[in-house]
Scaffold this motif. Structure first.
Motif, short mmCIF file in Angstrom:
data_model
loop_
_atom_site.label_atom_id
_atom_site.label_comp_id
_atom_site.label_asym_id
_atom_site.label_seq_id
_atom_site.Cartn_x
_atom_site.Cartn_y
_atom_site.Cartn_z
N ASP A 151 -6.53 3.95 -9.98
CA ASP A 151 -5.75 2.92 -10.85
C ASP A 151 -4.30 3.26 -10.65
O ASP A 151 -3.56 2.48 -10.03
N GLU A 152 -3.95 4.48 -10.49
CA GLU A 152 -2.55 4.85 -10.22
C GLU A 152 -2.31 4.81 -8.87
O GLU A 152 -1.05 4.47 -8.34
N VAL A 153 -2.93 5.16 -7.96
CA VAL A 153 -2.90 5.27 -6.48
C VAL A 153 -2.83 3.67 -6.02
O VAL A 153 -1.87 3.37 -5.20
N ARG A 154 -3.41 2.77 -6.68
CA ARG A 154 -3.55 1.45 -6.03
C ARG A 154 -2.25 0.86 -6.66
O ARG A 154 -1.69 -0.24 -5.96
N GLN A 155 -1.35 1.28 -7.46
CA GLN A 155 -0.03 0.78 -7.68
C GLN A 155 1.09 1.12 -6.65
O GLN A 155 2.13 0.66 -6.35
N GLU A 156 0.71 2.15 -5.60
CA GLU A 156 1.58 2.68 -4.68
C GLU A 156 0.94 2.31 -3.23
O GLU A 156 1.78 2.33 -2.13
#
Length: 356
Positions: free
Chosen positions: A200-205
């Motif tokens: 989830d966090e990686v997909r923000q970047e």
């Protein structure tokens, strides 16, 4: 032949289905920085014709290196060197892949205290790791997000999250290494939680193609099997993972009966059960085997490891074996230098004679 056909993943098109698998080279400069070795090593494989070059695992934290001399991505200072390396690979016609990960209890520099979901050593000959607190786990999650941002800024084409081979995220997924009784352990859902948070966090970047490397089996009683990864893989797919890279082992000492293509069955299982693209890896050394895997839809990409260390031009070797004609660098053809300069083919000079 399908092995040499392009494959498009989101906004990226690979020139063929052949991938250089991530392999640690332990040749970074002090602090995890790119060296001249990396420029030559990865550049040569790109020139050799693979569709995608994965660099060795890039450590998301300094205490997460698999061994001495590993490349890092835990600092913004790493970006410039990685960017230069990416550009070399891309100029040679391949796409560049960043595999990011943390070694966990298998931290190999012997400088840092190893960390893990539970205070369980890998073997009697390795240190007992520090059991992560909730706050420390959340910091690990953020380190992957920051690494994804740096990979984007460095210009990588594809990102892979390393959850295999006994390293930190594999340790969370496996019931053999994760004995926690809080929200990070126990059920499949709890053991997967850190991976869920990271994705989830990686997909923000990162909005490009996203892979996950898994250890599809632990080779030990009570450990994960490919069927467990049907569960995990469904969640990965729902979170926007584009391809599951199917390796195996590493969570516990085990005797593995390895043979050419021995891990392909897991790639085929997940591909068929989840309708997701998969990568096959493990003793894929010949063009015949690679062509069979791709041509019979057993996987979508073949990841070549040791064979491509021995032969940087493995794709050309495979093409020759299969009697397939592929494009090779102009410089390696008989009159390549002239063609590159748009010059007509030179006329050989006639021998000079001298009148007696």
């Amino acid at each position: 032949m399908k092995l040499f056909e392009p494959l498009t993943l989101r906004n990226i098109t690979l020139r063929n289905r052949i991938v250089m698998s991530p392999m640690c080279m332990h040749s970074a400069l002090s602090g995890g920085f790119v060296s001249d070795f990396h420029l030559v090593h990865y550049g040569a494989r790109a020139l050799g014709g693979v569709g995608l070059v994965f660099f060795e695992t890039l450590a998301t934290l300094e205490n997460g290196m698999i061994g001495p001399g590993d490349l890092g991505i835990w600092s913004d200072e790493h970006i410039d060197g990685l960017k230069r390396l990416v550009q070399v690979v891309q100029k040679m016609g391949a796409k560049a892949g960043a595999q990011i990960g943390h070694a966990g209890r298998l931290e190999g520099t012997q400088v840092h205290t190893a960390i893990a979901p539970s205070a369980i050593a890998f073997s009697e000959n390795t240190q007992v790791p520090h059991e992560l607190t909730n706050e420390e786990i959340l910091n690990i999650v953020q380190s992957f997000k920051a690494a994804a941002k740096r990979a984007r800024l460095a210009g990588f084409d594809i990102l892979e999250i390393h959850t295999a081979h006994g390293y930190l995220l594999n340790e969370f997924l496996s019931p053999l290494a994760n004995k926690r009784t809080d929200t990070w352990g126990g059920s499949h859902e709890n053991r997967y939680r850190i991976v869920r948070y990271i994705l989830d966090e990686v997909r923000q970047e990162w909005d490009g193609p996203l892979f996950v490397r898994i250890s599809s089996t632990d080779y030990a009683h009570g450990g994960n099997t490919p069927e467990d990864f049907v569960i995990y893989g469904q969640w990965m797919k729902e979170q926007g993972v584009d391809l599951i890279d199917c390796s195996s082992g590493g969570i516990a000492p085990a005797k593995v009966d390895s043979f050419p293509g021995y891990q392909v069955t897991a790639a085929t299982l997940l591909r068929e059960q989840l309708d997701i693209m998969t990568g096959a890896v493990g003793l894929i050394e010949t063009g015949d085997l690679a062509a069979d895997i791709i041509g019979n839809n057993r996987a979508d990409l073949v990841f070549i490891g040791r064979a491509i260390l021995r032969d940087p031009f493995w794709p050309r070797t495979a093409a020759d074996e299969l009697r397939v004609s592929i494009t090779v660098p102009d410089q390696y053809t008989r009159y390549g230098a002239w063609w590159l300069n748009n010059q007509p083919r030179p006329t050989p000079a006639l021998p000079q004679t001298t009148a007696e």
